[in-house]
Motif scaffolding. Structure first.
Motif, mmCIF file in Angstrom:
data_model
loop_
_atom_site.group_PDB
_atom_site.id
_atom_site.type_symbol
_atom_site.label_atom_id
_atom_site.label_comp_id
_atom_site.label_asym_id
_atom_site.label_seq_id
_atom_site.Cartn_x
_atom_site.Cartn_y
_atom_site.Cartn_z
ATOM 1 N N VAL A 1 0.861 -1.176 0.000
ATOM 2 C CA VAL A 1 0.000 0.000 0.000
ATOM 3 C C VAL A 1 0.899 1.229 0.000
ATOM 4 O O VAL A 1 1.787 1.358 0.852
ATOM 5 C CB VAL A 1 -0.918 0.048 1.247
ATOM 6 N N GLU B 1 -2.134 -1.122 -3.594
ATOM 7 C CA GLU B 1 -3.207 -0.178 -3.314
ATOM 8 C C GLU B 1 -2.621 1.216 -3.125
ATOM 9 O O GLU B 1 -1.503 1.363 -2.645
ATOM 10 C CB GLU B 1 -3.948 -0.599 -2.054
ATOM 11 N N THR C 1 -7.297 3.592 -4.283
ATOM 12 C CA THR C 1 -7.951 2.356 -3.905
ATOM 13 C C THR C 1 -8.800 2.529 -2.652
ATOM 14 O O THR C 1 -9.898 2.005 -2.554
ATOM 15 C CB THR C 1 -6.899 1.265 -3.643
#
Length: 163
Positions: A41, A82, A143
């Motif tokens: 992420v 993400e 995301t």
């Protein structure tokens, strides 16, 4: 961290064999390059220095540039990583006058003049905010969003509309 989690002797053993997801929050290009290579992420804080030197919220063009920069760096990992953005404040139209104070708890350089020009500060009805979130997500490839604790209750009705 990944090497540590891959070691069969590591205790306590992680729930996932590869270990927990790694989130790297960044804004500068050097750290964003590292995040694009290693993170599961990448979190764009959206905090930039104001003229005063204090952190403030990034304008839409700057945030868009950073999101595009990260997506370009991800290359083949683009669909696996993400991209997260922090939402610094949420207010209903009647609470708009208190929003600047809410955001300044996190970004002391934020001014009330920035409220309407900052995509990470949201004002409106839950339906309006949900539409802004959808548009922001589609335009920038975000995301998911992190909402700061003081705004969580205000954002809860938005989540219902996004399901």
């Amino acid at each position: 961290m990944r090497k540590l989690y891959a070691d069969p002797g590591y205790r306590p053993a992680p729930a996932r064999p590869e270990g927990p997801a790694v989130l790297i929050a960044a804004w500068g290009k050097r750290l964003l390059r590292m995040a694009a290579q290693h993170a599961d992420v990448v979190s764009l804080s959206g905090a930039v220095p104001a003229k005063s030197g204090l952190p403030t919220a990034a304008d839409p063009d700057t945030l868009a540039e950073r999101a595009e920069y990260v997506r370009a760096l991800l290359g083949e990992r683009r669909d696996q990583v993400e991209i997260n953005v922090a939402i610094w404040g949420v207010a209903s139209p009647s609470e708009r006058d208190t929003l600047g104070q809410q955001v300044r708890a996190f970004l002391p350089g934020f001014t009330d003049d920035q409220i309407d020009a900052t995509p990470t500060v949201m004002v409106g009805t839950p339906r309006q905010i949900a539409e802004n979130v959808r548009e922001f997500r589609e335009r920038h490839g975000i995301t998911y969003f992190t909402v700061q604790e003081p705004a969580m209750e205000r954002f809860a009705p938005v989540i219902e509309l996004l399901k």
